[in-house]
Design an enzyme around this catalytic site. Structure first.
Site, short mmCIF file in Angstrom:
data_model
loop_
_atom_site.label_atom_id
_atom_site.label_comp_id
_atom_site.label_asym_id
_atom_site.label_seq_id
_atom_site.Cartn_x
_atom_site.Cartn_y
_atom_site.Cartn_z
CD GLU A 60 22.10 -4.68 -17.08
OE1 GLU A 60 21.38 -4.21 -17.97
OE2 GLU A 60 23.02 -4.04 -16.55
CG ASP A 110 24.09 -1.44 -13.62
OD1 ASP A 110 23.05 -1.72 -14.23
OD2 ASP A 110 24.74 -0.39 -13.83
#
Length: 636
Positions: A360, A307
């Site tokens: 990401e 993330d």
């Protein structure tokens, strides 16, 4: 038995990649007694004690021993403690304060709102997925179909009383559903222990604890095991960039900034209300890399979606002028984060060569998915946020305006082979007023579904692996509410049932057709027929596999206008089969189709000697395939 000095040396060097074996609470036998060995890193603490139910949460008599020359490592063996014992660390700070902290390395945590750590052995579960693991680690994921169903465990389904499905209940229902729908992987929003449901797991307090909301750790191991037995991979959303400020968590763990940066300009994430890990500190590097490997070692996770990589890479990410400081060269790159990410990926792939490490990363940082020995960050995949933003912007337009913005569809092909991309239509695009995918689509009721079908068809045909958030496959009208289950009741309505059938069919075609994934990340896997028909908002291209017979011709019409006698050049003469048509009535379409077999004529078109003439259905995606059949004379 005190902690091993060699292991401690590696920990302080940032090279102890299984530090969870040393730190935390471990069931063991010492000097003829069974109990638990506790070990914690708290270099600036004045005193550390173990507190729990066994001593009425009073630390006297259970003070830990600070090992000399170990950089602030404390340890204590307590006889008589067993699996399930609750505990915390009571830390007396150098300034005289008292902190009650959960164990950073705890393998289990209490169900929120309680915050104690729980003694647990992650080794008790007996796995049955050996065949899967061998196959995974001896294959190249770049040349495999990867079609990911992104799932939030708390809201995929809920019970009638509003309570969560357990890990075991999800295993019994979600796995069969995902397999039937034709997905290859499940990606779970973060499952490390977190105090607040609506953080979705992105603000963590227990990095080594599978959240207790859905059951004990062995039940999550059962979930993963069942996935593997059914041929489904499991990806876990992982948050190494930042952590929450809850008092029992990592913040100011020993009374000083231990896991976070001491410099407030680097530590504070701003509007997220969290703290950045100090990845320039070797012990934090050991902690995070060990955590990544822990999920693979003990839970057999197949990969991590990492993330917010951009927030780690850039010192000024999301920060106004004056709230960040440049690096030693005057730039805005976080140099230690770059080195950490490289080291992380090298460690993971050394242990698990078939793992998925998916960044990401939302900027143009180069070579995110290139190996570190070629100057990359070392991930093997990166989310294609540019494609996602462009295609959603395009699809939200009224079709009458799309011809003026044709580049939003074609621009991605200029860079699509610069990284190993995953095409995401994720949870982030259907929350906070952004609207559900179906609700973004323009037009009347029928056109909304037709637009969604052509979007999904184009996504499957576009180079790159795929990801769709739960609810998208049934055409959910409402955005993700993050406290209620998916609107499963919509399946009683014809168009929602048909869009689900459409996605299922498309997913199974994707798995079957090698041209759609075998050369996803190489230019030889893609060839334009015509990218220039902006006036009619039509794209035509070819996806190619290793064998000539694998090739698929793709035609996408992004207007509600039927195009008759539309001619396209084809790579070879022969008969072409209309293999798939999103306008089929079984999918809710208008039924504009072509003859089953279409003969290529020696009419030059699109710089090719042969071409075919088609009827292009409205707001539709069509796949054509060369039919392995020679037309006999007299049958022409």
């Amino acid at each position: 038995m005190y902690p091993d000095k060699e292991a401690l040396y590696l920990f302080h060097e940032g090279n102890l990649f299984r530090s969870y074996r040393l730190f935390g609470a471990h069931l063991c036998r010492e000097e003829g007694q069974t109990g638990v060995r506790f070990t914690v890193w708290a270099p600036e603490a004045a005193k550390v004690s173990i507190v729990g139910e066994f001593n009425e949460w009073q630390g006297e008599g259970h003070e830990m021993f600070k090992m000399p020359g170990t950089g602030g490592v404390w340890s204590l063996f307590i006889a008589g403690l067993s699996e399930g014992s609750l505990y915390k660390y009571e830390i007396k700070t150098a300034s005289g304060g008292t902190l009650l902290k959960a164990d950073p390395y705890a393998f289990r945590s209490e169900v929120r709102p309680n915050t104690a750590s729980v003694v647990h052995s992650p080794d008790a579960y007996r796995w049955s997925d050996a065949e899967w693991l061998v196959r995974r680690d001896t294959s190249d994921p770049l040349r495999k179909p990867i079609n990911i169903y992104e799932l939030h465990a708390g809201t995929w389904k809920k019970k009638d009383d509003g309570s969560f499905y357990s890990y075991r209940e999800l295993a019994d229902e979600a796995i069969d559903y995902v397999k039937e729908m034709g997905y290859t992987h499940i990606e779970l929003l973060p499952l490390a222990e977190h105090p607040f449901d609506r953080s979705w797991g992105y603000q963590v307090t227990g990095y080594f604890s599978a959240t207790s909301r859905y059951g004990p750790p062995e039940d999550f191991q059962y979930f993963v095991d069942r996935c593997h037995q059914h041929g489904i991979g499991v990806i876990l959303d992982w948050v190494p960039g930042h952590f929450c400020k809850d008092a029992h968590g990592l913040m100011q763990f020993d009374g000083t900034p231990l896991y976070e940066y001491a410099d407030v300009h680097k530590a504070d994430t701003g509007e997220w209300g969290t703290l950045m890990f100090d990845v320039g500190k070797p012990e934090v590097v050991s902690f995070l890399i060990s955590n990544a490997l822990f999920w693979m070692d003990k839970y057999h996770i197949d990969g991590l979606r990492v993330d917010a990589v951009a927030s780690m890479l850039y010192l000024d990410f999301g920060k106004p002028e004056g709230r960040w400081r440049p690096n030693r060269y005057g730039g805005h790159e976080n140099l230690e984060a770059v080195e950490f990410l490289k080291k992380l990926n090298e460690a993971v792939f050394d242990a698990y060569p078939g793992a998925l490490m998916i960044a990401e990363e939302s900027t143009a940082w180069p070579r995110v998915s290139a190996p570190t020995y070629l100057g990359g960050l070392g991930f093997n995949f990166k989310w294609n946020m540019g494609w996602m933003n462009d295609v959603l912007k395009y699809m939200e337009m009224d079709p009458v305006h799309r011809k003026w913005h044709h580049e939003l569809l074609t621009f991605s092909f200029f860079y699509t082979f610069s990284e190993n991309f995953v095409l995401p239509l994720s949870h982030d695009e259907v929350v906070y007023g952004k609207r559900a995918l179906l609700a973004k689509m323009p037009g009347d009721y029928w056109q909304k579904f037709a637009n969604l079908r052509v979007l999904y068809g184009y996504m499957i045909a576009h180079p790159g692996k795929k990801l769709l958030f739960m609810g998208g496959e049934i055409g959910q009208f409402d955005e993700w509410k993050d406290e209620a289950e998916i609107d499963w009741h919509l399946l009683q309505y014809d168009m929602h049932h048909k869009i689900q059938a459409y996605v299922k069919t498309l997913n199974h075609i994707y798995q079957k057709e090698r041209a759609l994934w075998e050369y996803d990340h190489e230019p030889r896997g893609f060839e334009w027929i015509d990218p220039h028909d902006s006036n009619q908002s039509i794209l035509t291209f070819i996806r190619q596999g290793a064998q000539p017979d694998d090739s698929l011709l793709v035609v996408c019409n992004f207007t509600p206008v039927v195009r008759s006698e539309y001619r396209i050049g084809v790579p070879t003469p022969g008969m072409y089969l209309e293999y798939f048509n999103s306008d089929d009535v079984c999918f809710g379409g208008s039924g504009v189709t072509n003859p089953k077999l279409i003969e290529a004529k020696p009419i030059p078109w699109h710089n090719r000697p042969h071409s075919i003439s088609l009827t292009i259905p409205p707001l539709a995606c069509v796949f054509l395939k060369l039919h392995n059949f020679k037309v006999k004379e007299g049958e022409r």
